[in-house]
Design a protein around this motif. Structure first.
Motif, PDB file in Angstrom:
ATOM      1  N   THR A   7      -6.765  22.532  -2.114  1.00 29.25           N
ATOM      2  CA  THR A   7      -6.198  21.203  -1.871  1.00 29.25           C
ATOM      3  C   THR A   7      -5.515  20.696  -3.135  1.00 29.25           C
ATOM      4  N   PHE A   8      -6.188  20.847  -4.265  1.00 28.79           N
ATOM      5  CA  PHE A   8      -5.595  20.416  -5.521  1.00 28.79           C
ATOM      6  C   PHE A   8      -4.294  21.166  -5.807  1.00 28.79           C
ATOM      7  N   ALA A   9      -4.268  22.452  -5.527  1.00 28.65           N
ATOM      8  CA  ALA A   9      -3.059  23.245  -5.777  1.00 28.65           C
ATOM      9  C   ALA A   9      -1.875  22.676  -4.993  1.00 28.65           C
TER      10      ALA A   9
ATOM     11  N   ALA B  56       0.838  -1.199   0.000  1.00 27.65           N
ATOM     12  CA  ALA B  56       0.000   0.000   0.000  1.00 27.65           C
ATOM     13  C   ALA B  56       0.872   1.248   0.000  1.00 27.65           C
ATOM     14  N   LYS B  57       1.943   1.211   0.783  1.00 20.51           N
ATOM     15  CA  LYS B  57       2.859   2.349   0.811  1.00 20.51           C
ATOM     16  C   LYS B  57       3.513   2.547  -0.549  1.00 20.51           C
ATOM     17  N   ALA B  58       3.899   1.472  -1.186  1.00 24.00           N
ATOM     18  CA  ALA B  58       4.516   1.562  -2.513  1.00 24.00           C
ATOM     19  C   ALA B  58       3.543   2.109  -3.542  1.00 24.00           C
ATOM     20  N   ARG B  59       2.262   1.737  -3.420  1.00 25.09           N
ATOM     21  CA  ARG B  59       1.251   2.232  -4.353  1.00 25.09           C
ATOM     22  C   ARG B  59       1.020   3.723  -4.168  1.00 25.09           C
ATOM     23  N   ASP B  60       1.265   4.222  -2.963  1.00 30.44           N
ATOM     24  CA  ASP B  60       1.041   5.639  -2.679  1.00 30.44           C
ATOM     25  C   ASP B  60       2.125   6.530  -3.261  1.00 30.44           C
ATOM     26  N   GLY B  61       3.098   5.975  -3.885  1.00 28.99           N
ATOM     27  CA  GLY B  61       4.153   6.780  -4.484  1.00 28.99           C
ATOM     28  C   GLY B  61       4.518   6.230  -5.836  1.00 28.99           C
ATOM     29  N   GLY B  62       5.115   7.069  -6.638  1.00 29.62           N
ATOM     30  CA  GLY B  62       5.588   6.612  -7.927  1.00 29.62           C
ATOM     31  C   GLY B  62       4.584   6.684  -9.050  1.00 29.62           C
ATOM     32  N   ASP B  63       3.326   6.941  -8.739  1.00 36.51           N
ATOM     33  CA  ASP B  63       2.311   6.982  -9.790  1.00 36.51           C
ATOM     34  C   ASP B  63       2.006   8.399 -10.257  1.00 36.51           C
ATOM     35  N   LEU B  64       2.697   9.375  -9.689  1.00 34.98           N
ATOM     36  CA  LEU B  64       2.512  10.760 -10.094  1.00 34.98           C
ATOM     37  C   LEU B  64       3.840  11.312 -10.604  1.00 34.98           C
ATOM     38  N   PRO B  65       3.786  12.146 -11.637  1.00 31.89           N
ATOM     39  CA  PRO B  65       5.025  12.754 -12.110  1.00 31.89           C
ATOM     40  C   PRO B  65       5.495  13.845 -11.148  1.00 31.89           C
ATOM     41  N   GLU B  66       6.640  14.392 -11.427  1.00 29.77           N
ATOM     42  CA  GLU B  66       7.141  15.515 -10.637  1.00 29.77           C
ATOM     43  C   GLU B  66       6.144  16.671 -10.723  1.00 29.77           C
ATOM     44  N   PRO B  67       6.089  17.519  -9.690  1.00 30.03           N
ATOM     45  CA  PRO B  67       5.117  18.623  -9.679  1.00 30.03           C
ATOM     46  C   PRO B  67       5.141  19.506 -10.930  1.00 30.03           C
ATOM     47  N   VAL B  68       6.307  19.835 -11.437  1.00 28.20           N
ATOM     48  CA  VAL B  68       6.368  20.705 -12.618  1.00 28.20           C
ATOM     49  C   VAL B  68       5.687  20.039 -13.815  1.00 28.20           C
ATOM     50  N   GLU B  69       5.778  18.718 -13.911  1.00 29.33           N
ATOM     51  CA  GLU B  69       5.135  17.990 -15.008  1.00 29.33           C
ATOM     52  C   GLU B  69       3.622  17.928 -14.796  1.00 29.33           C
ATOM     53  N   ARG B  70       3.181  17.817 -13.553  1.00 24.35           N
ATOM     54  CA  ARG B  70       1.742  17.820 -13.267  1.00 24.35           C
ATOM     55  C   ARG B  70       1.110  19.113 -13.782  1.00 24.35           C
ATOM     56  N   GLU B  71       1.760  20.225 -13.450  1.00 29.28           N
ATOM     57  CA  GLU B  71       1.242  21.527 -13.869  1.00 29.28           C
ATOM     58  C   GLU B  71       1.317  21.676 -15.390  1.00 29.28           C
TER      59      GLU B  71
ATOM     60  N   THR C 172       3.314  19.719  -2.396  1.00 31.07           N
ATOM     61  CA  THR C 172       3.434  20.000  -0.966  1.00 31.07           C
ATOM     62  C   THR C 172       2.489  19.149  -0.131  1.00 31.07           C
ATOM     63  N   ALA C 173       1.548  18.497  -0.789  1.00 35.40           N
ATOM     64  CA  ALA C 173       0.642  17.540  -0.150  1.00 35.40           C
ATOM     65  C   ALA C 173       0.391  16.435  -1.164  1.00 35.40           C
ATOM     66  N   GLN C 174      -0.042  15.288  -0.682  1.00 34.40           N
ATOM     67  CA  GLN C 174      -0.282  14.145  -1.560  1.00 34.40           C
ATOM     68  C   GLN C 174      -1.740  13.695  -1.440  1.00 34.40           C
ATOM     69  N   PRO C 175      -2.373  13.451  -2.571  1.00 31.39           N
ATOM     70  CA  PRO C 175      -3.751  12.944  -2.521  1.00 31.39           C
ATOM     71  C   PRO C 175      -3.771  11.511  -2.009  1.00 31.39           C
ATOM     72  N   ARG C 176      -4.860  11.167  -1.365  1.00 30.30           N
ATOM     73  CA  ARG C 176      -5.059   9.793  -0.884  1.00 30.30           C
ATOM     74  C   ARG C 176      -6.090   9.105  -1.769  1.00 30.30           C
ATOM     75  N   ALA C 177      -6.097   7.788  -1.668  1.00 26.61           N
ATOM     76  CA  ALA C 177      -7.073   6.986  -2.420  1.00 26.61           C
ATOM     77  C   ALA C 177      -8.478   7.387  -1.976  1.00 26.61           C
ATOM     78  N   PRO C 178      -9.430   7.410  -2.866  1.00 26.63           N
ATOM     79  CA  PRO C 178      -9.377   7.042  -4.273  1.00 26.63           C
ATOM     80  C   PRO C 178      -8.979   8.198  -5.196  1.00 26.63           C
ATOM     81  N   ARG C 179      -8.876   9.403  -4.652  1.00 25.24           N
ATOM     82  CA  ARG C 179      -8.557  10.555  -5.496  1.00 25.24           C
ATOM     83  C   ARG C 179      -7.171  10.452  -6.124  1.00 25.24           C
ATOM     84  N   ARG C 180      -6.230   9.852  -5.393  1.00 28.16           N
ATOM     85  CA  ARG C 180      -4.879   9.718  -5.931  1.00 28.16           C
ATOM     86  C   ARG C 180      -4.899   8.910  -7.231  1.00 28.16           C
TER      87      ARG C 180
END
Length: 111
Positions: free
Chosen positions: A51-53, A13-28, A59-67
């Motif tokens: 929250t989305f910003a 679960a911890k592993a799933r909570d990371g690695g599935d999002l790009p770096e912040p600059v790429e998100r934007e 600076t914050a990470q979304p949690r499931a299911p939003r992540r």
């Protein structure tokens, strides 16, 4: 023995909570390339713009299911607009949307 599997489940679960999002600059970059506002994406993810910003800035990470939904959105945008930098996150992000699950009855609230 069940404690061992519970511990492994926690690690997964911890592993799933990371690695599935790009770096912040790429998100934007992906959001802007699609012509989407923070307000639009926040509304689609059923969260506040503020929250989305924080998610977008890293600076914050979304949690499931939003992540998972956010990761899946970013993967779709990357398919349309390409991605810059390391793209290992794409594999995980593309898998974030469970197939065959009816989300129309989801009543989850919060951030």
């Amino acid at each position: 023995m069940s404690e061992i599997f519970a511990a492994v489940d926690a690690l997964l679960a911890k592993a799933r909570d990371g690695g599935d999002l790009p770096e912040p600059v790429e998100r934007e970059r992906l959001r802007k390339a699609a012509g989407l506002t923070q307000v639009e994406v926040a509304a689609a993810l059923d969260t506040r713009r503020e929250t989305f910003a924080k998610w977008e800035a890293g600076t914050a990470q979304p949690r499931a299911p939003r992540r998972g939904a956010y990761a899946f959105l970013l993967a779709g945008l990357a398919d349309i607009h390409g991605t810059r930098g390391p793209d290992g996150w794409l594999t995980l992000a593309r898998q974030a949307r469970p197939l065959g699950i009816d989300t129309s009855t989801d009543t989850t609230e919060g951030e």
